[in-house]
Design a protein around this motif. Structure first.
Motif, PDB file in Angstrom:
ATOM      1  N   LEU A  72      35.093 104.420   3.722  1.00  0.00           N
ATOM      2  CA  LEU A  72      34.387 105.976   3.866  1.00  0.00           C
ATOM      3  C   LEU A  72      34.322 106.461   2.477  1.00  0.00           C
ATOM      4  N   GLN A  73      33.589 107.794   2.647  1.00  0.00           N
ATOM      5  CA  GLN A  73      33.563 108.305   1.313  1.00  0.00           C
ATOM      6  C   GLN A  73      34.536 109.652   1.309  1.00  0.00           C
ATOM      7  N   SER A  74      34.871 110.031   0.288  1.00  0.00           N
ATOM      8  CA  SER A  74      35.978 111.279   0.511  1.00  0.00           C
ATOM      9  C   SER A  74      35.616 112.400   1.340  1.00  0.00           C
ATOM     10  N   SER A  75      34.251 112.750   1.361  1.00  0.00           N
ATOM     11  CA  SER A  75      33.603 113.825   2.147  1.00  0.00           C
ATOM     12  C   SER A  75      33.670 113.622   3.712  1.00  0.00           C
ATOM     13  N   GLY A  76      33.753 112.226   4.257  1.00  0.00           N
ATOM     14  CA  GLY A  76      34.300 111.864   5.653  1.00  0.00           C
ATOM     15  C   GLY A  76      35.796 111.883   5.814  1.00  0.00           C
ATOM     16  N   VAL A  77      36.612 112.068   4.867  1.00  0.00           N
ATOM     17  CA  VAL A  77      38.232 112.310   5.265  1.00  0.00           C
ATOM     18  C   VAL A  77      38.208 113.385   6.139  1.00  0.00           C
ATOM     19  N   GLY A  78      37.790 114.457   5.688  1.00  0.00           N
ATOM     20  CA  GLY A  78      37.862 116.040   6.642  1.00  0.00           C
ATOM     21  C   GLY A  78      37.332 115.604   7.818  1.00  0.00           C
ATOM     22  N   ASN A  79      36.356 114.551   8.362  1.00  0.00           N
ATOM     23  CA  ASN A  79      36.108 114.382   9.750  1.00  0.00           C
ATOM     24  C   ASN A  79      37.374 113.798  10.557  1.00  0.00           C
ATOM     25  N   CYS A  80      38.194 113.124   9.809  1.00  0.00           N
ATOM     26  CA  CYS A  80      39.429 112.054  10.336  1.00  0.00           C
ATOM     27  C   CYS A  80      40.615 112.894  10.873  1.00  0.00           C
ATOM     28  N   ILE A  81      40.685 113.999  10.197  1.00  0.00           N
ATOM     29  CA  ILE A  81      42.065 114.508  10.101  1.00  0.00           C
ATOM     30  C   ILE A  81      42.779 114.443  11.702  1.00  0.00           C
ATOM     31  N   ASN A  82      42.128 114.962  12.469  1.00  0.00           N
ATOM     32  CA  ASN A  82      42.797 114.963  13.968  1.00  0.00           C
ATOM     33  C   ASN A  82      43.123 113.836  14.348  1.00  0.00           C
ATOM     34  N   MET A  83      42.043 112.764  14.117  1.00  0.00           N
ATOM     35  CA  MET A  83      42.287 111.435  14.502  1.00  0.00           C
ATOM     36  C   MET A  83      43.534 110.581  14.065  1.00  0.00           C
ATOM     37  N   ARG A 101      34.009 111.292  -4.498  1.00  0.00           N
ATOM     38  CA  ARG A 101      33.008 112.205  -4.991  1.00  0.00           C
ATOM     39  C   ARG A 101      33.622 113.652  -5.245  1.00  0.00           C
ATOM     40  N   GLY A 102      32.956 114.400  -5.626  1.00  0.00           N
ATOM     41  CA  GLY A 102      33.388 115.736  -6.303  1.00  0.00           C
ATOM     42  C   GLY A 102      34.148 115.654  -7.320  1.00  0.00           C
ATOM     43  N   ILE A 112      32.437 118.685  -3.972  1.00  0.00           N
ATOM     44  CA  ILE A 112      33.654 119.196  -4.763  1.00  0.00           C
ATOM     45  C   ILE A 112      34.922 119.703  -3.991  1.00  0.00           C
ATOM     46  N   ALA A 113      34.644 120.495  -2.983  1.00  0.00           N
ATOM     47  CA  ALA A 113      35.732 120.844  -2.040  1.00  0.00           C
ATOM     48  C   ALA A 113      36.573 119.873  -1.613  1.00  0.00           C
ATOM     49  N   MET A 114      36.093 118.956  -0.994  1.00  0.00           N
ATOM     50  CA  MET A 114      36.622 117.907  -0.211  1.00  0.00           C
ATOM     51  C   MET A 114      37.065 116.898  -1.472  1.00  0.00           C
ATOM     52  N   GLY A 115      36.381 116.658  -2.504  1.00  0.00           N
ATOM     53  CA  GLY A 115      36.715 115.592  -3.548  1.00  0.00           C
ATOM     54  C   GLY A 115      38.218 116.213  -4.126  1.00  0.00           C
ATOM     55  N   LYS A 116      38.258 117.434  -4.132  1.00  0.00           N
ATOM     56  CA  LYS A 116      39.268 117.792  -4.801  1.00  0.00           C
ATOM     57  C   LYS A 116      40.784 117.736  -4.006  1.00  0.00           C
ATOM     58  N   THR A 118      41.004 115.753  -1.005  1.00  0.00           N
ATOM     59  CA  THR A 118      41.235 114.414  -0.417  1.00  0.00           C
ATOM     60  C   THR A 118      42.482 113.709  -0.351  1.00  0.00           C
ATOM     61  N   GLN A 119      43.103 113.623  -1.596  1.00  0.00           N
ATOM     62  CA  GLN A 119      44.261 112.749  -1.620  1.00  0.00           C
ATOM     63  C   GLN A 119      45.548 113.937  -1.026  1.00  0.00           C
ATOM     64  N   ALA A 120      45.606 115.190  -1.263  1.00  0.00           N
ATOM     65  CA  ALA A 120      46.467 115.985  -0.683  1.00  0.00           C
ATOM     66  C   ALA A 120      46.263 116.044   0.666  1.00  0.00           C
ATOM     67  N   VAL A 121      45.155 116.192   1.328  1.00  0.00           N
ATOM     68  CA  VAL A 121      44.858 116.253   2.497  1.00  0.00           C
ATOM     69  C   VAL A 121      45.547 114.913   3.474  1.00  0.00           C
ATOM     70  N   LEU A 122      45.064 113.816   2.969  1.00  0.00           N
ATOM     71  CA  LEU A 122      45.576 112.363   3.526  1.00  0.00           C
ATOM     72  C   LEU A 122      47.094 112.535   3.475  1.00  0.00           C
ATOM     73  N   GLU A 123      47.773 112.634   2.155  1.00  0.00           N
ATOM     74  CA  GLU A 123      49.121 112.760   2.324  1.00  0.00           C
ATOM     75  C   GLU A 123      49.792 113.885   3.241  1.00  0.00           C
TER      76      GLU A 123
END
Length: 172
Positions: A72-83, A101-102, A112-116, A118-123
């Motif tokens: 996936l692309q970094s912008s798609g990480v936000g779609n996965c959070i609940n799952m 991206r971003g 840019i927002a999700m690119g910035k 992504t790592q913190a959201v995943l962690e």
């Protein structure tokens, strides 16, 4: 500068680890790797409509005895959070490779927002993150991250920096 052989190196890691299922939302950064996986009769490749479907597919693969990876692309990480809670609570492995991206040289302000973050959201969601900002780092991070995920039942994401995948410019 981008090195065109890193998708082949990732594919070879998949083969060495007996990855059987690959899910993805079509992405230019993953296009060469996707073509390699689709061309392999021993891998089941699935184009998704949204990234969180890949989280569920990875769980189903594990329950069926297969190893899976979600591209996936970094912008798609936000779609996965609940799952992501599915793998975390059930201690099922989830292995993701995320093209960033971003970041470096980005032309699209919407990335840019999700690119910035992504790592913190995943962690913050309990995902272990490995990062590759040079092509030479990718295969070793993919191998280590996949082994960690499959052997410990954890969620792992390898982030491939935008400097490696390159940038687009639609202002020409």
């Amino acid at each position: 500068m981008s090195h065109p052989d890193w998708p082949q190196q990732i594919y070879e890691v998949f083969k060495s680890l007996d990855v059987r299922q690959v899910s993805y939302v079509p992405d230019a950064g993953h296009s060469a790797l996707i073509r390699l996986c689709e061309g392999d009769p021993e891998m089941h490749s699935v184009s998704l409509t949204t990234e969180e479907e890949g989280v569920a597919m990875s769980a189903g693969a594990w329950l069926g005895g297969d190893r899976a990876v979600l591209l996936l692309q970094s912008s798609g990480v936000g779609n996965c959070i609940n799952m992501l809670s599915l793998q975390h609570e059930a201690r099922m492995p989830l292995f993701m490779i995320v093209t960033m991206r971003g970041e470096w040289g980005e032309f699209n302000p919407w990335q840019i927002a999700m690119g910035k973050s992504t790592q913190a959201v995943l962690e913050d969601s309990g995902v272990y993150v490995y990062r590759a900002d040079q092509a030479e780092e990718i295969a070793i991070n993919v191998d280590a991250g996949a082994r960690f995920a499959y052997q410990t039942g954890r969620s792992v994401a390898v982030l491939i920096g935008q400097r490696v995948i390159g940038t687009k410019n639609f202002n020409k």
